[in-house]
Enzyme design. Structure first.
Site, short mmCIF file in Angstrom:
data_model
loop_
_atom_site.label_atom_id
_atom_site.label_comp_id
_atom_site.label_asym_id
_atom_site.label_seq_id
_atom_site.Cartn_x
_atom_site.Cartn_y
_atom_site.Cartn_z
N GLY A 19 44.93 37.09 20.00
CA GLY A 19 44.98 35.99 20.95
C GLY A 19 43.71 35.74 21.73
O GLY A 19 43.74 35.18 22.83
N LYS B 31 63.92 30.41 4.06
CA LYS B 31 62.64 29.81 4.50
C LYS B 31 62.94 28.51 5.25
O LYS B 31 62.37 28.25 6.31
CB LYS B 31 61.77 29.54 3.27
N ILE C 185 51.44 26.37 7.84
CA ILE C 185 52.38 25.51 8.58
C ILE C 185 53.24 24.73 7.58
O ILE C 185 52.73 24.09 6.67
CB ILE C 185 51.61 24.54 9.50
N HIS D 21 39.01 28.14 11.96
CA HIS D 21 38.78 29.04 10.82
C HIS D 21 37.44 29.73 11.02
O HIS D 21 36.44 29.05 11.33
CB HIS D 21 38.80 28.24 9.51
C1 GRF Z 1 39.86 35.48 14.44
O1 GRF Z 1 38.88 35.94 13.53
C2 GRF Z 1 40.23 34.07 14.14
O2 GRF Z 1 39.16 33.29 13.67
C3 GRF Z 1 41.21 34.21 13.04
O3 GRF Z 1 42.02 35.29 13.47
C4 GRF Z 1 41.19 36.22 14.18
C5 GRF Z 1 41.85 36.64 15.46
O4 GRF Z 1 41.97 35.53 16.28
N1 GRF Z 1 41.90 32.99 12.83
P1 GRF Z 1 42.65 35.71 17.76
O5 GRF Z 1 41.86 36.80 18.46
O6 GRF Z 1 44.08 36.14 17.54
O7 GRF Z 1 42.52 34.37 18.41
#
Ligand code: GRF
Length: 207
Positions: free
Chosen positions: A11, A65, A93, A109
């Protein structure tokens, strides 16, 4: 602008949004709910710390699902949000959600799309592939989510240098600090200020 933020892990991208909102750098934006695909995600603790409603919804809790997908759609609909933000979200999603929230879902991403993206390229794997290929520049991309995986119109990108002694962990951290945590809030700001136009799948920023 009312947000639903979907997470799966630590997060830190959610934290970047919370910080910018609390520091009044991101105004007229409110996180209405955080939905995690995993009960264990630290992102849930982060949300609760700030009194933001947070729920975990994992596929395992549903018979089929379809039931999971409808439950997820209902949960997002419940909060009447304007934008769904995928922040470290590993979930593909569901089509019913992508269609209902067309051009109202954005994803961060940790690479410069179309490089190192698509199914299987997530978290550390992206940075391992970057190091294996020996590219000298990587970065992050914020894009609208469409039916594909990392294929929607690109909103913002930010480049980050790859250094000789980088490990995947060091590189991931640099990409998060120097790219993800900057362009995700910036993309939300552009949308809150209604500064984006999409023409033929190309995003343009109104002056
Ligand atoms: C990060 O590398 C993000 O780019 C990818 O998941 C990883 C953790 O993201 N999508 P976060 O710390 O949970 O926001």
């Amino acid at each position: 602008l009312k947000l639903a933020v979907l997470v799966s892990g630590g997060g830190t991208n959610l934290q970047a949004l919370i910080d910018q909102i609390n520091q009044k750098k991101l105004t007229d934006v409110k996180i209405e709910v955080v939905i995690s695909s995993s009960k264990k995600a630290y992102a849930i603790e982060r949300a609760r710390h700030y009194g933001i409603p947070a729920t975990a919804m994992s596929k395992k809790d549903y018979e089929t699902k379809e039931q999971f997908e409808h439950a997820l759609l209902e949960e997002i609909d419940r909060y009447q949000v304007d934008l769904v933000v995928l922040a470290g979200c590993l979930l593909m999603i569901p089509e019913i959600i992508v269609r209902k929230y067309k051009n109202r879902i954005i994803n961060i991403h940790p690479a410069l799309i179309p490089s190192f993206c698509g199914a299987g390229y997530y978290g550390l794997k992206v940075h391992e592939a970057v190091l294996d290929r020996g590219v000298k520049v990587t970065g992050a991309t914020v894009h609208f989510v469409d039916e594909g995986c990392d294929t929607g119109p690109i909103i913002l990108q930010k480049a980050v240098n790859v250094l000789d002694n980088d490990t995947a962990e060091i590189l991931q951290r640099r990409v998060m600090e120097q790219a993800e945590w900057i362009i995700l809030p910036e993309a939300v700001r552009l949308i809150a200020e209604n500064k984006l136009m999409i023409e033929d799948n190309i995003v343009k920023i109104k002056k």
